[in-house]
Enzyme design. Structure first.
Site, PDB file in Angstrom:
ATOM      1  N   LYS A 131       0.828  -1.213   0.000  1.00  0.00           N
ATOM      2  CA  LYS A 131       0.000   0.000   0.000  1.00  0.00           C
ATOM      3  C   LYS A 131       0.856   1.255   0.000  1.00  0.00           C
ATOM      4  O   LYS A 131       0.417   2.308  -0.455  1.00  0.00           O
ATOM      5  CB  LYS A 131      -0.973  -0.014   1.177  1.00  0.00           C
ATOM      6  CG  LYS A 131      -1.991  -1.133   0.982  1.00  0.00           C
ATOM      7  CD  LYS A 131      -3.244  -0.998   1.801  1.00  0.00           C
ATOM      8  CE  LYS A 131      -4.223  -2.043   1.294  1.00  0.00           C
ATOM      9  NZ  LYS A 131      -5.421  -2.191   2.005  1.00  0.00           N
ATOM     10  N   LYS A 191     -11.342  -5.084  -2.616  1.00  0.00           N
ATOM     11  CA  LYS A 191     -12.332  -4.006  -2.635  1.00  0.00           C
ATOM     12  C   LYS A 191     -11.848  -2.841  -3.483  1.00  0.00           C
ATOM     13  O   LYS A 191     -12.622  -2.140  -4.088  1.00  0.00           O
ATOM     14  CB  LYS A 191     -12.550  -3.466  -1.218  1.00  0.00           C
ATOM     15  CG  LYS A 191     -13.231  -4.418  -0.284  1.00  0.00           C
ATOM     16  CD  LYS A 191     -13.672  -3.656   0.981  1.00  0.00           C
ATOM     17  CE  LYS A 191     -13.723  -4.576   2.171  1.00  0.00           C
ATOM     18  NZ  LYS A 191     -12.435  -4.655   2.885  1.00  0.00           N
ATOM     19  N   LYS A 234      -5.059 -10.744  -6.136  1.00  0.00           N
ATOM     20  CA  LYS A 234      -6.137 -11.024  -5.193  1.00  0.00           C
ATOM     21  C   LYS A 234      -7.385 -10.201  -5.534  1.00  0.00           C
ATOM     22  O   LYS A 234      -7.273  -9.025  -5.889  1.00  0.00           O
ATOM     23  CB  LYS A 234      -5.632 -10.626  -3.798  1.00  0.00           C
ATOM     24  CG  LYS A 234      -6.523 -10.986  -2.656  1.00  0.00           C
ATOM     25  CD  LYS A 234      -5.964 -10.433  -1.336  1.00  0.00           C
ATOM     26  CE  LYS A 234      -6.414  -9.017  -1.086  1.00  0.00           C
ATOM     27  NZ  LYS A 234      -6.908  -8.716   0.255  1.00  0.00           N
TER      28      LYS A 234
END
Ligand code: AQP
Length: 348
Positions: A115, A214, A211
């Protein structure tokens, strides 16, 4: 001292629309644990704000996740269901754990590195301090209740290792005070990571190496819990696959990430093993398998989405459930926090 009671804690952050990965990797597996454990399921809103969230979205997603828990089969009378920020002890223990955990441990977290951009977290100047400290708040969520098991998807394993490291260091650093309080064992349990079933890492429908998430930019790669039947079918039929037919044994899926992903999704939705699915579909082409998977996904997800819509439409009822859950969570957390303050040496 009595042994730790079998208690499960898990949470999902309200940072986007819930997807099939959250459902199969986490929520679907929460449900049967209600029969064997004391279960605490949280909507971790304090984790969500480690990246910017529009306040209105945060609120909507918080209700949506709580509704998804209930619509998927969690019974709010049995399980404790609440949102994290209603129990302030999470933040207090999170701070204490910030002072137990080491910076070096946090720097090794792959989710932070992803991130914060690149191997070395090149973007770390720009991300929030909360994102860096995320795993110690997560350890606090779990250990505040002395939970012994945490059902999660495969991506959370590293954070749970760190939870064990924090528990071990706390138990070690404060051994004398823990004994002084009358505990002859560790204060915190070493939590088991419950990563089980065929779909612990659901992958993107467009890229078998990524993956399902969201925050994925491509809508076609992700099946959302609130998708309607046509959308679910369309996404599955357009999922990336290879030209081969399905193998008859699991070993034949090796090196075929997209095929393996769709078979794992089927197995998980049908409560079967991968071998059972291949016993039925081995030798078939995608023209047969994809419509069968689409029908199965619609038959499982549509009733859940319908019930979610009904529940989120009744905010008064949802508020009542979340407040009641927070009261029950606090009843466990407050006595633990009192002990922890004494152990650490805080004057009250
Ligand atoms: N693709 C997945 N397959 C299996 N399990 C998954 N989980 C998430 N994605 C998959 C599991 O869902 C639970 C809740 O996850 P979270 O919301 O706390 O954080 P996350 O893992 O970071 O989820 P996302 O969807 O990828 O969110 P963003 O994009 O906001 O970071 C966890 O048990 C997780 O393992």
């Amino acid at each position: 001292m009595m042994a730790f009671i079998p208690r499960v804690f898990s949470g999902i952050k309200p940072s986007g629309d819930l997807h099939l990965g959250n459902y199969l990797g986490a929520i679907r597996r929460f449900v049967p644990l209600q029969q064997t454990h004391e279960t605490i399921y949280c909507v971790v809103d304090m984790h969500a704000i480690t990246v910017w969230q529009e306040p209105e979205d945060l609120r909507r997603w918080t209700y949506e996740i709580a509704a998804a828990y209930i619509a998927s089969g969690l019974d709010p009378k049995k399980s404790i269901i609440f949102n994290q920020s209603q129990v302030v002890e999470h933040a207090e223990l999170g701070w204490i754990f910030n002072c137990v955990a080491r910076v070096g441990w946090m720097m090794r977290m792959t989710q932070f590195k992803d991130k914060a951009g690149g191997e070395g977290g090149e973007n770390s100047e720009a991300v929030s301090l909360g994102l860096f400290a995320y795993p110690s708040l997560m350890a606090a969520d779990i250990l505040l209740y002395k939970a012994t098991g945490v059902p999660v998807g495969d991506d959370q394993k590293q954070h749970l290792e760190l939870t064990r490291d924090i528990a071990k260091k706390f138990n070690h650093d404060f051994r004398k005070q823990i004994k002084g309080l009358g505990f002859d064992e560790d204060y915190f349990p070493l939590t088991d990571t419950l990563v089980t079933g065929p779909a612990t890492r659901v992958m993107s429908l467009k890229d078998g190496k990524k993956k399902m998430s969201k925050s994925d930019a491509s809508d076609m790669s992700t099946i959302y819990m609130m998708d309607d039947a046509d959308t679910i079918s369309k996404k599955i039929k357009r999922a990336t696959t290879d030209p081969e037919s399905l193998p008859t044994e699991a070993a034949g899926l090796e090196g075929r990430a997209e095929a393996a992903n769709l078979v794992a999704i089927y197995a998980s939705l049908a409560d079967q093993s991968v071998d059972q699915v291949l016993a039925e579909f081995g030798g078939s082409g995608w023209g047969k398998f994809k419509p069968a998977l689409a029908d199965l996904a619609v038959s499982v997800l549509s009733p859940i989405a319908g019930e979610m819509r009904r529940l989120v439409g009744d905010r008064a009822e949802m508020d009542k459930i979340l407040r009641d859950g927070a009261d029950r969570a606090r009843a466990i957390a407050i006595p633990h926090m009192d002990e922890i303050r004494q152990i650490v040496g805080f004057v009250r």
